[in-house]
Scaffold this motif. Structure first.
Motif, short mmCIF file in Angstrom:
data_model
loop_
_atom_site.label_atom_id
_atom_site.label_comp_id
_atom_site.label_asym_id
_atom_site.label_seq_id
_atom_site.Cartn_x
_atom_site.Cartn_y
_atom_site.Cartn_z
N THR A 166 -0.97 -1.28 -8.67
CA THR A 166 -2.32 -2.53 -7.89
C THR A 166 -3.48 -2.24 -8.07
OG1 THR A 166 -2.51 -1.38 -6.12
CG2 THR A 166 -0.28 -2.33 -6.13
N GLN A 199 0.23 4.68 -7.65
CA GLN A 199 -0.52 3.25 -6.67
C GLN A 199 -1.41 2.60 -7.14
OE1 GLN A 199 1.00 2.33 -3.20
NE2 GLN A 199 -0.75 0.74 -3.51
N ASP A 232 0.96 -1.32 -0.10
CA ASP A 232 0.20 0.25 -0.47
C ASP A 232 0.94 1.50 0.13
OD1 ASP A 232 1.36 -0.38 2.81
OD2 ASP A 232 -0.54 0.18 3.68
#
Length: 188
Positions: A183, A179, A77
Protein backbone atom coordinates in the motif's frame (compact mmCIF):
# COMPACT_ATOMS: atom_id res chain seq x y z
CA UNK A 1 -5.85 -40.05 -31.57
CA UNK A 2 -3.97 -43.34 -31.64
CA UNK A 3 -4.37 -45.99 -29.00
CA UNK A 4 -0.72 -45.48 -27.96
CA UNK A 5 -1.39 -41.78 -27.27
CA UNK A 6 -4.55 -42.66 -25.33
CA UNK A 7 -2.60 -45.22 -23.28
CA UNK A 8 0.14 -42.66 -22.67
CA UNK A 9 -2.38 -40.05 -21.51
CA UNK A 10 -4.12 -42.62 -19.30
CA UNK A 11 -0.80 -43.69 -17.79
CA UNK A 12 0.19 -40.09 -17.04
CA UNK A 13 -3.21 -39.45 -15.47
CA UNK A 14 -2.97 -42.61 -13.35
CA UNK A 15 0.50 -41.60 -12.16
CA UNK A 16 -0.70 -38.12 -11.17
CA UNK A 17 -3.71 -39.49 -9.28
CA UNK A 18 -1.52 -42.00 -7.44
CA UNK A 19 1.13 -39.35 -6.73
CA UNK A 20 -1.41 -36.89 -5.31
CA UNK A 21 -2.83 -39.55 -3.02
CA UNK A 22 0.60 -40.81 -1.93
CA UNK A 23 2.07 -37.34 -1.31
CA UNK A 24 -1.04 -36.41 0.66
CA UNK A 25 -0.95 -39.54 2.82
CA UNK A 26 2.82 -40.00 3.26
CA UNK A 27 4.22 -36.52 2.64
CA UNK A 28 6.94 -35.71 0.17
CA UNK A 29 9.85 -37.21 2.09
CA UNK A 30 8.26 -40.63 2.72
CA UNK A 31 6.53 -41.03 -0.64
CA UNK A 32 8.55 -43.17 -3.04
CA UNK A 33 8.48 -43.63 -6.79
CA UNK A 34 8.01 -47.38 -6.23
CA UNK A 35 4.96 -46.85 -4.01
CA UNK A 36 3.44 -44.36 -6.44
CA UNK A 37 4.02 -46.73 -9.34
CA UNK A 38 2.47 -49.60 -7.40
CA UNK A 39 -0.56 -47.43 -6.59
CA UNK A 40 -0.89 -46.62 -10.31
CA UNK A 41 -0.45 -50.27 -11.28
CA UNK A 42 2.61 -49.63 -13.43
CA UNK A 43 6.35 -50.24 -13.40
CA UNK A 44 8.43 -47.56 -11.62
CA UNK A 45 10.41 -47.00 -14.82
CA UNK A 46 7.25 -45.54 -16.39
CA UNK A 47 7.07 -42.87 -13.68
CA UNK A 48 10.69 -41.99 -14.38
CA UNK A 49 10.06 -41.97 -18.13
CA UNK A 50 7.22 -39.47 -17.87
CA UNK A 51 8.43 -37.29 -14.99
CA UNK A 52 12.19 -37.82 -14.63
CA UNK A 53 12.41 -37.81 -10.83
CA UNK A 54 10.39 -37.42 -7.66
CA UNK A 55 10.76 -33.62 -7.50
CA UNK A 56 9.42 -33.17 -11.02
CA UNK A 57 6.57 -35.58 -10.31
CA UNK A 58 5.73 -33.68 -7.14
CA UNK A 59 5.76 -30.35 -8.99
CA UNK A 60 3.41 -31.78 -11.63
CA UNK A 61 1.10 -33.54 -9.19
CA UNK A 62 0.79 -31.05 -6.38
CA UNK A 63 -2.27 -28.83 -6.40
CA UNK A 64 -1.91 -25.74 -4.32
CA UNK A 65 -4.44 -23.15 -3.34
CA UNK A 66 -3.19 -20.41 -1.06
CA UNK A 67 -6.84 -19.74 -0.21
CA UNK A 68 -6.10 -16.03 0.02
CA UNK A 69 -8.76 -13.92 1.65
CA UNK A 70 -10.63 -11.39 -0.45
CA UNK A 71 -8.69 -8.15 -0.03
CA UNK A 72 -11.90 -6.15 -0.43
CA UNK A 73 -13.16 -7.61 2.85
CA UNK A 74 -10.08 -6.58 4.85
CA UNK A 75 -9.58 -3.06 6.23
CA UNK A 76 -6.80 -1.48 4.16
CA UNK A 77 -4.62 -0.79 7.21
CA UNK A 78 -4.80 -4.45 8.30
CA UNK A 79 -4.03 -6.13 4.98
CA UNK A 80 -0.34 -6.84 5.71
CA UNK A 81 -0.92 -8.44 9.11
CA UNK A 82 -3.94 -10.38 7.83
CA UNK A 83 -1.99 -11.81 4.89
CA UNK A 84 1.00 -12.65 7.10
CA UNK A 85 -1.22 -14.55 9.54
CA UNK A 86 -3.00 -16.27 6.67
CA UNK A 87 0.25 -17.40 5.02
CA UNK A 88 1.57 -18.76 8.31
CA UNK A 89 -1.64 -20.71 8.91
CA UNK A 90 -1.49 -22.17 5.39
CA UNK A 91 2.15 -23.23 5.80
CA UNK A 92 1.53 -24.70 9.25
CA UNK A 93 -1.41 -26.74 8.00
CA UNK A 94 -0.01 -28.05 4.72
CA UNK A 95 3.29 -29.88 4.52
CA UNK A 96 3.06 -30.00 0.72
CA UNK A 97 3.84 -26.27 0.63
CA UNK A 98 7.01 -26.92 2.62
CA UNK A 99 7.88 -29.80 0.31
CA UNK A 100 7.36 -27.57 -2.71
CA UNK A 101 9.61 -24.90 -1.18
CA UNK A 102 12.36 -27.48 -0.60
CA UNK A 103 12.01 -28.85 -4.11
CA UNK A 104 11.89 -25.37 -5.67
CA UNK A 105 15.31 -24.55 -4.26
CA UNK A 106 16.97 -27.21 -6.43
CA UNK A 107 14.50 -28.12 -9.19
CA UNK A 108 13.44 -25.80 -12.01
CA UNK A 109 10.04 -27.46 -12.51
CA UNK A 110 9.21 -27.02 -8.83
CA UNK A 111 10.54 -23.44 -8.92
CA UNK A 112 8.27 -22.68 -11.87
CA UNK A 113 5.35 -24.19 -9.99
CA UNK A 114 6.12 -21.94 -7.00
CA UNK A 115 6.42 -18.88 -9.27
CA UNK A 116 3.10 -19.56 -10.92
CA UNK A 117 1.43 -20.33 -7.59
CA UNK A 118 2.41 -17.00 -6.11
CA UNK A 119 2.03 -15.10 -9.38
CA UNK A 120 -1.43 -16.39 -10.19
CA UNK A 121 -2.83 -16.16 -6.68
CA UNK A 122 -1.00 -13.25 -5.02
CA UNK A 123 -0.89 -10.86 -7.98
CA UNK A 124 -4.66 -10.11 -7.94
CA UNK A 125 -4.46 -9.25 -4.22
CA UNK A 126 -1.56 -6.90 -4.86
CA UNK A 127 -3.32 -5.33 -7.83
CA UNK A 128 -6.41 -4.64 -5.73
CA UNK A 129 -4.42 -3.14 -2.86
CA UNK A 130 -1.66 -1.07 -4.42
CA UNK A 131 -2.02 2.55 -5.52
CA UNK A 132 -0.81 1.79 -9.05
CA UNK A 133 -1.99 -1.56 -10.46
CA UNK A 134 0.83 -1.44 -13.01
CA UNK A 135 3.21 -1.86 -10.06
CA UNK A 136 1.35 -4.94 -8.75
CA UNK A 137 3.80 -7.57 -10.10
CA UNK A 138 6.73 -5.93 -8.29
CA UNK A 139 4.74 -5.58 -5.08
CA UNK A 140 3.46 -9.16 -5.25
CA UNK A 141 7.05 -10.33 -5.75
CA UNK A 142 8.19 -8.44 -2.68
CA UNK A 143 5.35 -9.90 -0.59
CA UNK A 144 6.30 -13.36 -1.85
CA UNK A 145 9.94 -12.73 -0.90
CA UNK A 146 8.90 -11.97 2.66
CA UNK A 147 6.58 -14.93 3.01
CA UNK A 148 8.87 -17.43 1.29
CA UNK A 149 11.81 -16.20 3.38
CA UNK A 150 9.78 -16.58 6.56
CA UNK A 151 8.59 -20.04 5.47
CA UNK A 152 12.15 -21.10 4.66
CA UNK A 153 13.44 -19.98 8.06
CA UNK A 154 10.46 -21.29 10.05
CA UNK A 155 9.57 -24.57 8.33
CA UNK A 156 12.66 -25.73 6.41
CA UNK A 157 15.75 -24.37 8.20
CA UNK A 158 13.84 -24.27 11.49
CA UNK A 159 15.79 -21.31 12.90
CA UNK A 160 15.07 -21.48 16.65
CA UNK A 161 14.08 -17.82 17.22
CA UNK A 162 11.73 -17.89 14.22
CA UNK A 163 10.24 -21.26 15.17
CA UNK A 164 9.77 -20.11 18.78
CA UNK A 165 7.50 -17.23 17.78
CA UNK A 166 3.76 -17.81 17.70
CA UNK A 167 2.08 -17.22 14.36
CA UNK A 168 0.63 -13.98 15.75
CA UNK A 169 4.08 -12.76 16.84
CA UNK A 170 5.60 -13.58 13.44
CA UNK A 171 2.68 -11.85 11.70
CA UNK A 172 3.18 -8.78 13.91
CA UNK A 173 6.83 -8.59 12.82
CA UNK A 174 6.29 -9.28 9.11
CA UNK A 175 2.87 -7.68 8.64
CA UNK A 176 4.07 -4.05 8.55
CA UNK A 177 6.59 -4.87 5.83
CA UNK A 178 3.92 -6.61 3.74
CA UNK A 179 1.62 -3.66 4.38
CA UNK A 180 4.26 -1.26 3.07
CA UNK A 181 4.91 -3.41 0.01
CA UNK A 182 1.22 -3.47 -0.85
CA UNK A 183 0.00 0.00 0.00
CA UNK A 184 2.94 2.43 0.12
CA UNK A 185 2.40 5.35 -2.22
CA UNK A 186 5.98 5.30 -3.46
CA UNK A 187 8.75 2.81 -3.91
CA UNK A 188 11.26 4.89 -1.95
Amino acid sequence: MTSAVRRSDATRAAILVAARERFASDGYERATIRAIAADAGIDPSMVMRYYGNKEKLFAAAAEFDLQLPDAAGIPADQLGATLARHFLQRWEGDETLTALLRAAATNEAAAERMRSLFGDQLLPVAAAACPDPADAPRRAGLVASQMLGLALCRFVLRLPPVVAMTADEAAAWVGPTIQRYLTSATSA
